[in-house]
Every structure is written in structure tokens, then in C-alpha cells.
Design a protein around this motif. Structure first.
Motif, PDB file in Angstrom:
ATOM      1  N   ARG A   1       0.826  -1.208   0.000  1.00 46.43           N
ATOM      2  CA  ARG A   1       0.000   0.000   0.000  1.00 46.43           C
ATOM      3  C   ARG A   1       0.861   1.259   0.000  1.00 46.43           C
ATOM      4  NH1 ARG A   1      -4.533  -1.919   4.470  1.00 46.43           N
ATOM      5  NH2 ARG A   1      -5.768  -3.222   3.029  1.00 46.43           N
ATOM      6  N   GLU A   2       1.958   1.228   0.802  1.00 50.83           N
ATOM      7  CA  GLU A   2       2.857   2.377   0.873  1.00 50.83           C
ATOM      8  C   GLU A   2       3.511   2.638  -0.489  1.00 50.83           C
ATOM      9  OE1 GLU A   2       4.994   5.644   2.197  1.00 50.83           O
ATOM     10  OE2 GLU A   2       3.229   4.612   3.021  1.00 50.83           O
ATOM     11  N   LYS A   3       3.907   1.536  -1.130  1.00 53.28           N
ATOM     12  CA  LYS A   3       4.520   1.665  -2.459  1.00 53.28           C
ATOM     13  C   LYS A   3       3.519   2.252  -3.449  1.00 53.28           C
ATOM     14  CE  LYS A   3       7.844   1.028  -5.432  1.00 53.28           C
ATOM     15  NZ  LYS A   3       9.092   1.863  -5.354  1.00 53.28           N
ATOM     16  N   ALA A   4       2.287   1.780  -3.398  1.00 56.19           N
ATOM     17  CA  ALA A   4       1.244   2.291  -4.287  1.00 56.19           C
ATOM     18  C   ALA A   4       0.984   3.761  -4.018  1.00 56.19           C
ATOM     19  CB  ALA A   4      -0.037   1.481  -4.103  1.00 56.19           C
ATOM     20  N   ARG A   5       1.009   4.147  -2.707  1.00 53.19           N
ATOM     21  CA  ARG A   5       0.797   5.552  -2.369  1.00 53.19           C
ATOM     22  C   ARG A   5       1.902   6.421  -2.948  1.00 53.19           C
ATOM     23  NH1 ARG A   5       2.648   9.184   0.828  1.00 53.19           N
ATOM     24  NH2 ARG A   5       4.200   7.751   1.693  1.00 53.19           N
ATOM     25  N   GLU A   6       3.149   5.962  -2.835  1.00 57.83           N
ATOM     26  CA  GLU A   6       4.277   6.712  -3.360  1.00 57.83           C
ATOM     27  C   GLU A   6       4.174   6.883  -4.879  1.00 57.83           C
ATOM     28  OE1 GLU A   6       7.659   4.525  -2.103  1.00 57.83           O
ATOM     29  OE2 GLU A   6       7.586   5.265  -0.010  1.00 57.83           O
ATOM     30  N   ILE A   7       3.734   5.783  -5.539  1.00 61.50           N
ATOM     31  CA  ILE A   7       3.584   5.848  -7.005  1.00 61.50           C
ATOM     32  C   ILE A   7       2.496   6.849  -7.383  1.00 61.50           C
ATOM     33  CG2 ILE A   7       2.842   4.557  -9.047  1.00 61.50           C
ATOM     34  CD1 ILE A   7       4.226   2.114  -7.805  1.00 61.50           C
ATOM     35  N   ARG A   8       1.359   6.816  -6.619  1.00 61.74           N
ATOM     36  CA  ARG A   8       0.262   7.746  -6.904  1.00 61.74           C
ATOM     37  C   ARG A   8       0.711   9.186  -6.701  1.00 61.74           C
ATOM     38  NH1 ARG A   8      -2.809   4.010  -4.029  1.00 61.74           N
ATOM     39  NH2 ARG A   8      -2.829   5.387  -2.195  1.00 61.74           N
ATOM     40  N   GLU A   9       1.438   9.448  -5.609  1.00 66.58           N
ATOM     41  CA  GLU A   9       1.898  10.797  -5.339  1.00 66.58           C
ATOM     42  C   GLU A   9       2.861  11.290  -6.423  1.00 66.58           C
ATOM     43  OE1 GLU A   9       3.568  11.009  -1.468  1.00 66.58           O
ATOM     44  OE2 GLU A   9       1.611  10.992  -0.441  1.00 66.58           O
ATOM     45  N   ALA A  10       3.746  10.391  -6.850  1.00 68.80           N
ATOM     46  CA  ALA A  10       4.687  10.760  -7.913  1.00 68.80           C
ATOM     47  C   ALA A  10       3.938  11.087  -9.206  1.00 68.80           C
ATOM     48  CB  ALA A  10       5.688   9.631  -8.149  1.00 68.80           C
ATOM     49  N   GLN A  11       2.899  10.265  -9.489  1.00 66.82           N
ATOM     50  CA  GLN A  11       2.125  10.499 -10.703  1.00 66.82           C
ATOM     51  C   GLN A  11       1.340  11.803 -10.614  1.00 66.82           C
ATOM     52  OE1 GLN A  11       2.203   8.552 -13.522  1.00 66.82           O
ATOM     53  NE2 GLN A  11       1.100  10.293 -14.400  1.00 66.82           N
ATOM     54  N   LEU A  12       0.803  12.093  -9.431  1.00 65.55           N
ATOM     55  CA  LEU A  12       0.063  13.340  -9.234  1.00 65.55           C
ATOM     56  C   LEU A  12       0.974  14.550  -9.424  1.00 65.55           C
ATOM     57  CD1 LEU A  12      -2.173  12.418  -6.150  1.00 65.55           C
ATOM     58  CD2 LEU A  12      -2.953  12.885  -8.478  1.00 65.55           C
ATOM     59  N   LYS A  13       2.217  14.445  -8.880  1.00 62.03           N
ATOM     60  CA  LYS A  13       3.177  15.538  -9.061  1.00 62.03           C
ATOM     61  C   LYS A  13       3.521  15.720 -10.538  1.00 62.03           C
ATOM     62  CE  LYS A  13       5.349  15.191  -4.490  1.00 62.03           C
ATOM     63  NZ  LYS A  13       6.611  14.870  -3.771  1.00 62.03           N
ATOM     64  N   LYS A  14       3.709  14.588 -11.223  1.00 62.19           N
ATOM     65  CA  LYS A  14       4.025  14.638 -12.649  1.00 62.19           C
ATOM     66  C   LYS A  14       2.881  15.263 -13.435  1.00 62.19           C
ATOM     67  CE  LYS A  14       5.439  11.736 -16.550  1.00 62.19           C
ATOM     68  NZ  LYS A  14       5.723  10.351 -16.989  1.00 62.19           N
ATOM     69  N   ASP A  15       1.641  14.832 -13.121  1.00 63.81           N
ATOM     70  CA  ASP A  15       0.471  15.388 -13.818  1.00 63.81           C
ATOM     71  C   ASP A  15       0.342  16.892 -13.565  1.00 63.81           C
ATOM     72  OD1 ASP A  15      -0.098  12.871 -14.735  1.00 63.81           O
ATOM     73  OD2 ASP A  15      -1.689  12.470 -13.269  1.00 63.81           O
ATOM     74  N   LYS A  16       0.606  17.296 -12.302  1.00 65.06           N
ATOM     75  CA  LYS A  16       0.509  18.713 -11.965  1.00 65.06           C
ATOM     76  C   LYS A  16       1.556  19.515 -12.734  1.00 65.06           C
ATOM     77  CE  LYS A  16       0.454  21.869  -8.017  1.00 65.06           C
ATOM     78  NZ  LYS A  16       0.580  21.971  -6.538  1.00 65.06           N
ATOM     79  N   ARG A  17       2.777  18.950 -12.803  1.00 64.10           N
ATOM     80  CA  ARG A  17       3.850  19.624 -13.524  1.00 64.10           C
ATOM     81  C   ARG A  17       3.513  19.746 -15.012  1.00 64.10           C
ATOM     82  NH1 ARG A  17       7.464  16.699 -11.813  1.00 64.10           N
ATOM     83  NH2 ARG A  17       7.697  15.232 -13.534  1.00 64.10           N
ATOM     84  N   ASN A  18       2.972  18.670 -15.578  1.00 66.10           N
ATOM     85  CA  ASN A  18       2.602  18.684 -16.999  1.00 66.10           C
ATOM     86  C   ASN A  18       1.490  19.685 -17.272  1.00 66.10           C
ATOM     87  OD1 ASN A  18       4.495  16.756 -17.632  1.00 66.10           O
ATOM     88  ND2 ASN A  18       3.048  15.032 -17.584  1.00 66.10           N
TER      89      ASN A  18
END
Length: 296
Positions: free
Chosen positions: A19-36
Motif C-alpha cells: 500500500r505504501e509503495k502504491a501511495r508513493e507511485i500515486r503521489e509521484a504520478q500526481l506531481k508529474k500530472d501537476k507539472r505537466n
């Protein structure tokens, strides 16, 4: 401790780690989407700004190109009151006195063009070379064809001292461009003869070589300035920007209409119009040679 000796995680621990790994992946993706999204947003803003700048430049240029032209103005150095520049042998041009032309000095164009057409200042002069006067327009394809066919003959005979060649550029086909190209090009040519008369012939040749299509915007003022630089003329930037000789071109165009010029090129040899009456079926080079022979 070797991996083999590490304590085995319980099922609950493995689930929590996943779950922690999935959370980290989601957060990274959210940051990437926000940056894009930010990049896309700024890209759109930049594109809109660029479009606004381009539109503003086009509008400003069109306003400048289509602004009213004064009805009175100076002739360029080496240009006469009929809108002409006379080429002599090699790079020499005929000298003229400074003058001012006024549109109010001209009558309105007649409803029916005069016949025959008589061009002021085009008449023969005893003891002098045969006089050739050409009314041209720099966006006129027929003028370009005439130059391509006869320029070599005109140049050779001019350099031999047999003839003089006077160009009278018109704003005749301003309506065939979106920027009054005919008058702008004629003004640029006047700027060249005013600053660097020895480069006038080369500039005229280059204007025909780079002739834009009818109906187009034509060459920009910046491009006209560069053409002058390309032939080795002094800078004409200020002269072009100030439209210094546009009134002169306007006067020439109106005078041509008054005397009955209805198209370009209209060519006179010793004051007689070529391509009309008895000369209608005579090639220009033969018409010109006959005038030269008659003056020997």
C-alpha cells in the motif's frame, strides 16, 4: 545479516508495504500530472501571447501600409517631376534639380483616354540619344516579361550611347496586393536612386527578379530594405519607413492616368507609343532600332 536470514514479513506487513509503495507511485504520478498541466498551461499562455504579438504586428503593418499618402512631396535626387529616372551609359543616371510635386496641379483623369497618348518629357530631342520611356509596375508580370525579353537590348544600346532609358514606376496595381506593394516598391526604388543612383538599375532588375505574385502581400518593407543592401546601396531604412517618396509615386500614377496610360508596361520611343497604331505588330527591338537608325 544475509537476505536468507532476514525475518520473514507477515502478510499484514507485506500488505502495508504494498500500500505504501502504491501511495508513493500515486503521489509521484500526481506531481508529474501537476507539472505537466503547468507546462501545458504556460505553453498555451505563450502561444496566445505569440499570436497576439503576430496579429498586432500584422494589424500595425497593414495600418502603416494603407495609411493615407500626402498629395504633395519631394522628388528624389535624380528623379524628374514626371516620376522618371533616366539611365545613361553603364551606372550613370541623369541629374535633376530638386522639385516638389503636387497632386492638385494635375487635372482629373478623362472619362475617355486620349488617343494617341502623349507622355510629357518623352519627346525626341535633336542631337541627343533616342529616348525610351517606360511606365512600369513592379508587381506587373507583363512588365517582368518585357524586361526579360528586352532588358539586354536596352542595356547594350544604352551603354553604347545610342539610347537613354527612363523608368516611371507606378502604383497602378496597388489593388493587386494587400499591402499597396506597387507603391511601396516604387518608393523603395526612389529611395535607392536618392541615396545610391549608381545602384538604381541593379535594384530595378532585382525587384523584377524577386517579383511577388499578383494578389499576394508582396515583399515586406524589411525585405525591400534588404534588397537595397544586397545590391550595395546605402541604407534606405528611414526613407522607406517614412514613405518619403510615396507622394511622388502617387503623383506619377495620377499623371499617367491623366495622359491615358491604362496598363503597364506602356512604352514610348522618341515620344511615340509602341504597340499601337502602325507599331501594333512590330516587335519592340525592331521599333527601337528603326528609331536609332532614323537618328544617325
Amino acid at each position: 545479516m544475509s537476505p536468507a536470514n532476514e525475518p520473514r514479513q507477515s502478510k499484514a506487513e507485506r500488505t502495508a508495504a504494498a500500500r505504501e509503495k502504491a501511495r508513493e507511485i500515486r503521489e509521484a504520478q500526481l506531481k508529474k500530472d501537476k507539472r505537466n498541466k503547468l507546462l501545458i498551461g504556460w505553453g498555451i499562455v505563450a502561444a496566445v501571447v505569440a499570436i497576439i504579438v503576430i496579429v498586432a504586428l500584422v494589424v500595425t503593418s497593414n495600418i502603416k501600409n494603407n495609411a493615407p499618402v500626402a498629395d504633395e512631396g519631394p522628388t528624389p535626387a535624380n528623379g524628374n517631376i514626371h516620376g522618371g529616372v533616366t539611365l545613361l551609359a553603364n551606372t550613370e543616371v541623369a541629374k535633376t534639380d530638386p522639385a516638389t510635386v503636387k497632386l492638385s496641379d494635375l487635372p482629373s483623369a478623362p472619362a475617355t483616354p486620349p488617343s494617341p497618348v502623349t507622355a510629357p518629357g518623352a519627346e525626341a530631342e535633336a542631337g541627343k540619344p533616342v529616348k525610351v520611356v517606360l511606365y512600369i509596375d513592379f508587381i506587373c508580370p507583363v512588365c517582368k516579361n518585357f524586361e526579360a525579353q528586352y532588358n539586354e537590348t536596352l542595356t547594350t544600346m544604352r551603354n553604347d550611347g545610342k539610347i537613354t532609358v527612363e523608368y516611371r514606376p507606378l502604383g497602378f496595381l496597388d489593388s493587386r496586393s494587400t499591402t499597396n506593394y506597387s507603391s511601396r516598391a516604387a518608393n523603395a526604388a526612389a529611395c535607392v536612386v536618392n541615396e545610391s543612383p549608381e545602384k538604381y538599375s541593379d535594384f530595378v532588375d532585382l525587384l523584377f527578379a524577386k517579383q511577388p505574385a499578383e494578389g499576394s502581400a508582396g515583399l515586406s518593407d524589411t525585405e525591400l530594405k534588404k534588397l537595397a543592401t544586397d545590391v550595395g546601396a546605402k541604407s534606405i531604412d528611414q526613407c522607406v519607413d517614412d514613405k518619403t517618396f510615396r507622394p511622388w509615386v502617387k503623383h506619377t500614377t495620377q499623371e499617367a492616368a491623366v495622359i491615358g496610360v491604362t496598363g503597364t508596361p506602356t512604352v514610348f520611343v522618341e515620344g511615340k507609343q509602341w504597340g499601337t497604331g502602325d507599331s501594333a505588330q512590330t516587335p519592340f527591338d525592331q521599333f527601337l532600332q528603326a528609331a536609332v537608325d532614323a537618328k544617325k
